[in-house]
Design an enzyme around this catalytic site. Sequence first.
Site, PDB file in Angstrom:
ATOM      1  N   GLU A  31     -25.017   9.525 -19.750  1.00 43.04           N
ATOM      2  CA  GLU A  31     -24.715   9.591 -21.278  1.00 43.04           C
ATOM      3  C   GLU A  31     -25.787   8.737 -21.897  1.00 43.04           C
ATOM      4  O   GLU A  31     -25.928   7.665 -21.418  1.00 43.04           O
ATOM      5  CB  GLU A  31     -23.204   9.224 -21.579  1.00 43.04           C
ATOM      6  CG  GLU A  31     -22.625   9.315 -22.823  1.00 43.04           C
ATOM      7  CD  GLU A  31     -23.113  10.420 -23.772  1.00 43.04           C
ATOM      8  OE1 GLU A  31     -22.664  11.670 -23.357  1.00 43.04           O
ATOM      9  OE2 GLU A  31     -23.627  10.168 -24.884  1.00 43.04           O
ATOM     10  N   LYS A  62     -30.992  24.586 -34.686  1.00 43.33           N
ATOM     11  CA  LYS A  62     -32.227  25.088 -35.283  1.00 43.33           C
ATOM     12  C   LYS A  62     -33.321  25.154 -34.240  1.00 43.33           C
ATOM     13  O   LYS A  62     -33.471  24.568 -33.675  1.00 43.33           O
ATOM     14  CB  LYS A  62     -32.675  23.928 -36.153  1.00 43.33           C
ATOM     15  CG  LYS A  62     -31.560  23.861 -37.673  1.00 43.33           C
ATOM     16  CD  LYS A  62     -32.239  22.669 -38.312  1.00 43.33           C
ATOM     17  CE  LYS A  62     -31.067  22.785 -39.602  1.00 43.33           C
ATOM     18  NZ  LYS A  62     -31.308  21.306 -40.304  1.00 43.33           N
ATOM     19  N   ASN A  91     -31.251   8.759 -21.070  1.00 43.88           N
ATOM     20  CA  ASN A  91     -31.377  10.236 -21.620  1.00 43.88           C
ATOM     21  C   ASN A  91     -31.522  11.186 -20.485  1.00 43.88           C
ATOM     22  O   ASN A  91     -32.445  11.048 -19.587  1.00 43.88           O
ATOM     23  CB  ASN A  91     -32.522  10.100 -22.514  1.00 43.88           C
ATOM     24  CG  ASN A  91     -32.819  11.483 -23.279  1.00 43.88           C
ATOM     25  OD1 ASN A  91     -32.476  12.490 -22.831  1.00 43.88           O
ATOM     26  ND2 ASN A  91     -33.296  11.211 -24.556  1.00 43.88           N
ATOM     27  N   GLU A 119     -23.294  14.554 -14.316  1.00 51.31           N
ATOM     28  CA  GLU A 119     -22.989  15.362 -15.597  1.00 51.31           C
ATOM     29  C   GLU A 119     -23.750  14.938 -16.510  1.00 51.31           C
ATOM     30  O   GLU A 119     -23.630  13.400 -16.635  1.00 51.31           O
ATOM     31  CB  GLU A 119     -21.474  15.237 -15.945  1.00 51.31           C
ATOM     32  CG  GLU A 119     -21.120  15.950 -17.109  1.00 51.31           C
ATOM     33  CD  GLU A 119     -19.791  15.665 -17.597  1.00 51.31           C
ATOM     34  OE1 GLU A 119     -19.173  16.369 -18.395  1.00 51.31           O
ATOM     35  OE2 GLU A 119     -19.345  14.556 -17.364  1.00 51.31           O
ATOM     36  N   ASP A 131     -24.549  19.473 -26.877  1.00 47.30           N
ATOM     37  CA  ASP A 131     -24.942  19.925 -28.247  1.00 47.30           C
ATOM     38  C   ASP A 131     -25.782  21.181 -28.388  1.00 47.30           C
ATOM     39  O   ASP A 131     -26.590  21.265 -27.524  1.00 47.30           O
ATOM     40  CB  ASP A 131     -25.548  18.574 -28.756  1.00 47.30           C
ATOM     41  CG  ASP A 131     -24.935  17.168 -28.725  1.00 47.30           C
ATOM     42  OD1 ASP A 131     -23.700  17.396 -29.179  1.00 47.30           O
ATOM     43  OD2 ASP A 131     -25.378  16.330 -28.208  1.00 47.30           O
ATOM     44  N   GLU A 149     -13.059  16.688 -22.789  1.00 46.88           N
ATOM     45  CA  GLU A 149     -12.538  16.594 -24.126  1.00 46.88           C
ATOM     46  C   GLU A 149     -12.821  17.625 -25.271  1.00 46.88           C
ATOM     47  O   GLU A 149     -12.018  18.368 -25.861  1.00 46.88           O
ATOM     48  CB  GLU A 149     -12.961  15.411 -24.868  1.00 46.88           C
ATOM     49  CG  GLU A 149     -12.393  14.028 -24.339  1.00 46.88           C
ATOM     50  CD  GLU A 149     -13.262  13.340 -23.083  1.00 46.88           C
ATOM     51  OE1 GLU A 149     -14.210  13.783 -22.959  1.00 46.88           O
ATOM     52  OE2 GLU A 149     -12.763  12.364 -22.749  1.00 46.88           O
ATOM     53  N   TYR A 150     -14.148  18.231 -25.195  1.00 49.46           N
ATOM     54  CA  TYR A 150     -14.431  19.253 -26.274  1.00 49.46           C
ATOM     55  C   TYR A 150     -13.756  20.590 -26.002  1.00 49.46           C
ATOM     56  O   TYR A 150     -12.998  21.343 -26.679  1.00 49.46           O
ATOM     57  CB  TYR A 150     -15.780  19.358 -26.198  1.00 49.46           C
ATOM     58  CG  TYR A 150     -16.663  18.547 -27.229  1.00 49.46           C
ATOM     59  CD1 TYR A 150     -16.412  17.115 -27.063  1.00 49.46           C
ATOM     60  CD2 TYR A 150     -17.175  19.218 -28.406  1.00 49.46           C
ATOM     61  CE1 TYR A 150     -16.991  16.352 -28.169  1.00 49.46           C
ATOM     62  CE2 TYR A 150     -17.846  18.208 -29.084  1.00 49.46           C
ATOM     63  CZ  TYR A 150     -17.822  16.941 -29.286  1.00 49.46           C
ATOM     64  OH  TYR A 150     -18.477  16.011 -30.133  1.00 49.46           O
TER      65      TYR A 150
END
Length: 216
Positions: A69, A122, A96, A44, A118, A192-193
């Site tokens: 993460e 933009k 990363n 993940e 995320d 969680e999100y």
Amino acid sequence: MRLRHKPWAQDLIDQHPKFVVPQAEQYKGMWQDKFQKQQPIFIEVGSGKGRFITEMAKTYPEFNFIAIELQTSVVVSILELQLELNLPNLLILHTNGRHLNQYFEHGEVNRVYLNFSDPWPKKKHAKRRLTSPEFLEQYQSILHPEGEIHFKTDNQGLFEYSLASMSQFGIILKQVWLDLHQSDFEGNIETEYEMKFSARGQRIYRLEAYFPQKEI
Ligand code: SAM
């Protein structure tokens, strides 16, 4: 993600190389040796605090899982869960996801999960989206020929971008859910999100996709 400063986080991570793998590049092509059992590896990218990947590792002991993460203060939350659970089929990579091919050999990974990545709305930040062509190249370079990408988000803009980005890349969309929680999908493990956004009544989007195999 709102972050609490945790000055002790890096020390705790350093104390647990069994779970948060240091100098992980050296295991490229050899990840199976890091687990108790040799079985398909699911990663993940952007695991956040780790609810999804720890629940997956508990529910599916027949697969090996690697949480990837970037942020130290979040990695330590996954570590704290793993210290409680001691799951033999879960490792953590503090890095990363942009450089996955430094860590994994082609074909070494059987599934890539992207959950509530995320959105980077933009245009100038589009390359940071985990479904941008730069990241898709990384997934392609490590996935097994039968491997898949499974992606969930509440963000309509990111979902639409991802559908277009994957289609332009030549990825095949196996299945798409426009309202996961109102569908007949079984066995969904919430992140969680996801718990936070679905409690607010937001729709959850999901897709499963794979790379076509080159004809020889
Ligand atoms: N997946 C979790 C969930 O659904 O609850 C967390 C979602 S949070 C919005 C996105 C997470 O991805 C953050 O913890 C962030 O640090 C991580 N992240 C963002 N870009 C990343 C990258 N390039 N590599 C690894 N992690 C990344």
